[in-house]
Design an enzyme around this catalytic site. Sequence first.
Site, PDB file in Angstrom:
ATOM      1  N   ARG A  14      11.071  -1.758  11.970  1.00 36.33           N
ATOM      2  CA  ARG A  14       9.960  -1.594  13.098  1.00 36.33           C
ATOM      3  C   ARG A  14       9.756  -2.357  14.192  1.00 36.33           C
ATOM      4  O   ARG A  14       9.887  -3.460  14.031  1.00 36.33           O
ATOM      5  CB  ARG A  14       8.687  -1.154  12.233  1.00 36.33           C
ATOM      6  CG  ARG A  14       8.373   0.137  11.500  1.00 36.33           C
ATOM      7  CD  ARG A  14       7.235  -0.042  10.316  1.00 36.33           C
ATOM      8  NE  ARG A  14       6.141  -0.734  10.808  1.00 36.33           N
ATOM      9  CZ  ARG A  14       5.129  -0.884  10.263  1.00 36.33           C
ATOM     10  NH1 ARG A  14       4.995  -0.208   8.999  1.00 36.33           N
ATOM     11  NH2 ARG A  14       4.158  -1.219  10.428  1.00 36.33           N
ATOM     12  N   LYS A  48       0.713  -1.263   0.070  1.00 33.43           N
ATOM     13  CA  LYS A  48      -0.085  -0.056   0.095  1.00 33.43           C
ATOM     14  C   LYS A  48       0.826   1.171  -0.022  1.00 33.43           C
ATOM     15  O   LYS A  48       0.871   2.259  -0.792  1.00 33.43           O
ATOM     16  CB  LYS A  48      -0.914  -0.152   1.263  1.00 33.43           C
ATOM     17  CG  LYS A  48      -1.896  -1.204   1.365  1.00 33.43           C
ATOM     18  CD  LYS A  48      -2.816  -1.002   2.530  1.00 33.43           C
ATOM     19  CE  LYS A  48      -2.137  -0.981   4.014  1.00 33.43           C
ATOM     20  NZ  LYS A  48      -1.534  -2.320   4.312  1.00 33.43           N
ATOM     21  N   ARG A  92      -0.328  -9.228  13.364  1.00 31.93           N
ATOM     22  CA  ARG A  92      -0.984  -8.246  12.585  1.00 31.93           C
ATOM     23  C   ARG A  92      -1.573  -8.982  11.412  1.00 31.93           C
ATOM     24  O   ARG A  92      -2.781  -8.458  10.878  1.00 31.93           O
ATOM     25  CB  ARG A  92       0.106  -7.204  11.896  1.00 31.93           C
ATOM     26  CG  ARG A  92       0.561  -6.430  12.926  1.00 31.93           C
ATOM     27  CD  ARG A  92       1.822  -5.661  12.617  1.00 31.93           C
ATOM     28  NE  ARG A  92       2.048  -4.939  11.483  1.00 31.93           N
ATOM     29  CZ  ARG A  92       2.966  -4.940  10.508  1.00 31.93           C
ATOM     30  NH1 ARG A  92       4.245  -5.541  11.053  1.00 31.93           N
ATOM     31  NH2 ARG A  92       2.978  -4.287   9.447  1.00 31.93           N
ATOM     32  N   ARG A 102      11.681  -6.026   5.402  1.00 27.61           N
ATOM     33  CA  ARG A 102      11.543  -4.921   5.242  1.00 27.61           C
ATOM     34  C   ARG A 102      12.557  -3.813   6.206  1.00 27.61           C
ATOM     35  O   ARG A 102      12.357  -4.167   7.427  1.00 27.61           O
ATOM     36  CB  ARG A 102       9.964  -4.384   5.544  1.00 27.61           C
ATOM     37  CG  ARG A 102       9.431  -3.195   5.414  1.00 27.61           C
ATOM     38  CD  ARG A 102       8.119  -2.933   4.814  1.00 27.61           C
ATOM     39  NE  ARG A 102       6.955  -2.925   5.910  1.00 27.61           N
ATOM     40  CZ  ARG A 102       5.909  -2.963   5.741  1.00 27.61           C
ATOM     41  NH1 ARG A 102       5.395  -2.669   4.554  1.00 27.61           N
ATOM     42  NH2 ARG A 102       4.997  -2.604   6.800  1.00 27.61           N
ATOM     43  N   ARG A 155      -9.655   0.573   8.666  1.00 25.35           N
ATOM     44  CA  ARG A 155      -9.139  -0.833   8.947  1.00 25.35           C
ATOM     45  C   ARG A 155     -10.324  -1.588   9.732  1.00 25.35           C
ATOM     46  O   ARG A 155      -9.918  -2.868   9.821  1.00 25.35           O
ATOM     47  CB  ARG A 155      -8.325  -0.504   9.917  1.00 25.35           C
ATOM     48  CG  ARG A 155      -6.731  -0.632   9.528  1.00 25.35           C
ATOM     49  CD  ARG A 155      -5.859  -1.551   9.364  1.00 25.35           C
ATOM     50  NE  ARG A 155      -4.723  -1.725   9.816  1.00 25.35           N
ATOM     51  CZ  ARG A 155      -3.489  -0.967   9.497  1.00 25.35           C
ATOM     52  NH1 ARG A 155      -3.744  -0.134   8.537  1.00 25.35           N
ATOM     53  NH2 ARG A 155      -2.345  -1.412   9.957  1.00 25.35           N
TER      54      ARG A 155
END
Length: 213
Positions: free
Chosen positions: A160, A13, A171, A127, A88
């Site tokens: 992160r 996204k 998640r 990531r 969400r």
Amino acid sequence: MKLILLGAPGAGKGTVAKMLTAMDGSVQISTGDILRGAVKDGSELGKKAEAFMKAGDLVPDDLIMGIMEERLQQDDCKSGFLLDGFPRTIPQANELKELLTRINVELDFAVELDVPRDVILDRLTTRRTCVGCGAIYNVKSMPPKVEGVCDKCGADVVQRDDETEAAISNRLDVYNEKTAPLVDFYSKEDMLLSITATSSDVVVAAIKEKLEA
Ligand code: ADP
Ligand code: ZN
């Protein structure tokens, strides 16, 4: 353009949003970036959101709606926006619909980025994110030129807090339970473009084509 980007964490996204903003000056609005900024600044909002985020749980709807009600009425949204990570939950989607009617803004459509789970898992564990500008890197496929330093702004590029294996798995579960039903919601509103693709270029081309149709 005024779009909602839907998709699991790691579906792309943020990357797609950044590519689209370059096309027509629309702004990317990432609730995740706004919340991470608030945590970093130690603001009231950040203090309320921090524990939820670290565990990979959703931040309560009323906090998110407060942020978005203000954000969507800022001047830069007039030239268009890409909602990245919002709504969400079904309550957020209902409240967004009501808010947009109230402020007289019309969405183009919602885009679902449908990416296989194994691709998602691989992307999330590799990531890395810039703490300064939010630029996204990947240790395997797209590392910064200097390890740990953002090419664009020079700030630190880090993994992160919510990208530990346990938080990632949570998640993805939260996504399937709370956010995946939005695909049906926007399909029923006749506002859904669903794209099965792992390349951001393909996704951007499909969005462009639908906008021009
Ligand atoms: P992802 O890569 O999982 O899409 P984001 O950067 O969009 O991550 O969001 C990071 C975290 O911020 C989420 O796990 C959640 O705790 C919180 N968050 C972001 N957007 C929302 C939202 N619309 N509603 C509730 N929580 C949110
Ligand atoms: Zn940066």
